[in-house]
Design a protein around this motif. Structure first.
Motif, short mmCIF file in Angstrom:
data_model
loop_
_atom_site.label_atom_id
_atom_site.label_comp_id
_atom_site.label_asym_id
_atom_site.label_seq_id
_atom_site.Cartn_x
_atom_site.Cartn_y
_atom_site.Cartn_z
N MET A 207 27.36 35.90 45.27
CA MET A 207 26.92 36.98 46.08
C MET A 207 28.09 37.93 46.31
O MET A 207 29.00 37.66 47.07
CB MET A 207 26.41 36.36 47.40
N ASN A 208 28.12 39.02 45.58
CA ASN A 208 29.19 40.01 45.69
C ASN A 208 28.98 40.86 46.93
O ASN A 208 27.88 41.31 47.22
CB ASN A 208 29.22 40.92 44.47
N THR A 209 30.04 41.07 47.66
CA THR A 209 29.93 41.94 48.82
C THR A 209 30.76 43.19 48.65
O THR A 209 30.80 44.02 49.53
CB THR A 209 30.38 41.21 50.10
N GLY A 210 31.44 43.32 47.56
CA GLY A 210 32.22 44.53 47.32
C GLY A 210 33.28 44.31 46.27
O GLY A 210 33.44 43.22 45.73
N SER A 211 33.94 45.38 45.94
CA SER A 211 35.04 45.30 44.98
C SER A 211 36.12 46.27 45.41
O SER A 211 35.88 47.19 46.20
CB SER A 211 34.55 45.61 43.57
N ALA A 212 37.30 46.05 44.89
CA ALA A 212 38.44 46.91 45.23
C ALA A 212 39.41 46.90 44.07
O ALA A 212 39.38 46.00 43.22
CB ALA A 212 39.11 46.43 46.50
N LYS A 213 40.25 47.90 44.02
CA LYS A 213 41.30 47.96 43.02
C LYS A 213 42.63 47.77 43.72
O LYS A 213 42.89 48.37 44.76
CB LYS A 213 41.28 49.29 42.29
N LEU A 214 43.45 46.91 43.16
CA LEU A 214 44.77 46.64 43.70
C LEU A 214 45.78 47.22 42.72
O LEU A 214 45.78 46.87 41.54
CB LEU A 214 44.98 45.13 43.87
N LYS A 215 46.59 48.15 43.19
CA LYS A 215 47.57 48.80 42.33
C LYS A 215 48.95 48.29 42.71
O LYS A 215 49.38 48.44 43.86
CB LYS A 215 47.49 50.31 42.50
N ILE A 216 49.64 47.69 41.75
CA ILE A 216 50.98 47.14 41.98
C ILE A 216 51.97 47.99 41.20
O ILE A 216 51.81 48.18 39.99
CB ILE A 216 51.07 45.67 41.53
N LYS B 199 50.59 48.11 37.45
CA LYS B 199 49.55 47.17 37.07
C LYS B 199 48.39 47.37 38.04
O LYS B 199 48.57 47.35 39.25
CB LYS B 199 50.08 45.74 37.17
N VAL B 200 47.19 47.57 37.50
CA VAL B 200 45.99 47.73 38.31
C VAL B 200 45.12 46.50 38.10
O VAL B 200 44.82 46.13 36.97
CB VAL B 200 45.22 49.01 37.94
N ILE B 201 44.72 45.89 39.21
CA ILE B 201 43.90 44.68 39.15
C ILE B 201 42.58 44.98 39.87
O ILE B 201 42.57 45.51 40.98
CB ILE B 201 44.61 43.50 39.85
N ASP B 202 41.48 44.65 39.22
CA ASP B 202 40.17 44.79 39.84
C ASP B 202 39.87 43.51 40.62
O ASP B 202 39.92 42.42 40.08
CB ASP B 202 39.08 45.02 38.79
N LEU B 203 39.57 43.68 41.89
CA LEU B 203 39.25 42.54 42.74
C LEU B 203 37.77 42.56 43.07
O LEU B 203 37.21 43.60 43.38
CB LEU B 203 40.03 42.59 44.05
N ILE B 204 37.15 41.42 43.00
CA ILE B 204 35.76 41.27 43.44
C ILE B 204 35.78 40.44 44.71
O ILE B 204 36.30 39.33 44.72
CB ILE B 204 34.89 40.59 42.36
N ILE B 205 35.25 41.00 45.77
CA ILE B 205 35.27 40.33 47.06
C ILE B 205 33.97 39.57 47.23
O ILE B 205 32.89 40.15 47.20
CB ILE B 205 35.46 41.35 48.20
N ILE B 206 34.10 38.26 47.37
CA ILE B 206 32.93 37.38 47.51
C ILE B 206 32.98 36.76 48.90
O ILE B 206 34.01 36.23 49.32
CB ILE B 206 32.93 36.28 46.43
N GLN B 207 31.88 36.83 49.59
CA GLN B 207 31.80 36.25 50.92
C GLN B 207 31.33 34.81 50.83
O GLN B 207 30.37 34.51 50.12
CB GLN B 207 30.84 37.05 51.79
#
Length: 144
Positions: A1-10, A22-30
């Motif tokens: 059950m995905n509740t959102g996503s975000a991009k993390l830029k390092i 480095k850009v990482i795609d994060l999927i936020i799961i509750q």
């Protein structure tokens, strides 16, 4: 059950070379269950032991040595005062929590505090007996 996503830029930049990006795609799961039962129980036990039990063990050890050096003539009165002091502090801390938003005073916490206080008393008394035993051995050794 995905509740959102975000991009993390390092960005790693040492100031000498071209920065590393480095850009990482994060999927936020509750977690539908919230915290696991194990983490709740572990957190509760750790919080109670660290917050209540250990503080009152230390308090009892210090109070025991204070009463030991006081050495009144009525030892039974010293014991009553000593235990009353522990109960008073335990009750007072829980009473004060009634006035702090988000906190509550609990009888169970007073009992846990007193259990720590009694364990601390026992530990201090055992230390006292060991010291006395060592002193007697030294006295016997010095007499010879």
């Amino acid at each position: 059950m995905n509740t959102g996503s975000a991009k993390l830029k390092i960005i790693v930049d040492d100031g000498f070379e071209e920065p590393i990006i480095k850009v990482i795609d994060l999927i936020i799961i509750q977690n539908p269950h919230g915290k696991s039962r194990i983490s709740k129980v572990f957190g509760l036990i750790l919080g109670k032991v660290a917050g209540h039990f250990s503080f009152f063990i230390l308090q009892a050890i210090l109070a025991f040595w204070m009463m030991y050096y006081y050495k009144g003539k009525k030892q039974w009165l010293n014991v009553i005062i000593f235990l009353s002091f522990g109960l008073f502090i335990a009750s007072l801390t829980e009473f004060i929590q009634l006035f702090i938003p988000g906190r509550s005073g609990k009888i169970m916490d007073v009992l846990l505090d007193m259990a720590g206080y009694l364990l601390g008393t026992l530990m201090a008394y055992l230390i006292y007996l060991l010291i006395k035993k060592k002193q007697k051995k030294e006295e016997i050794k010095n007499e010879k």
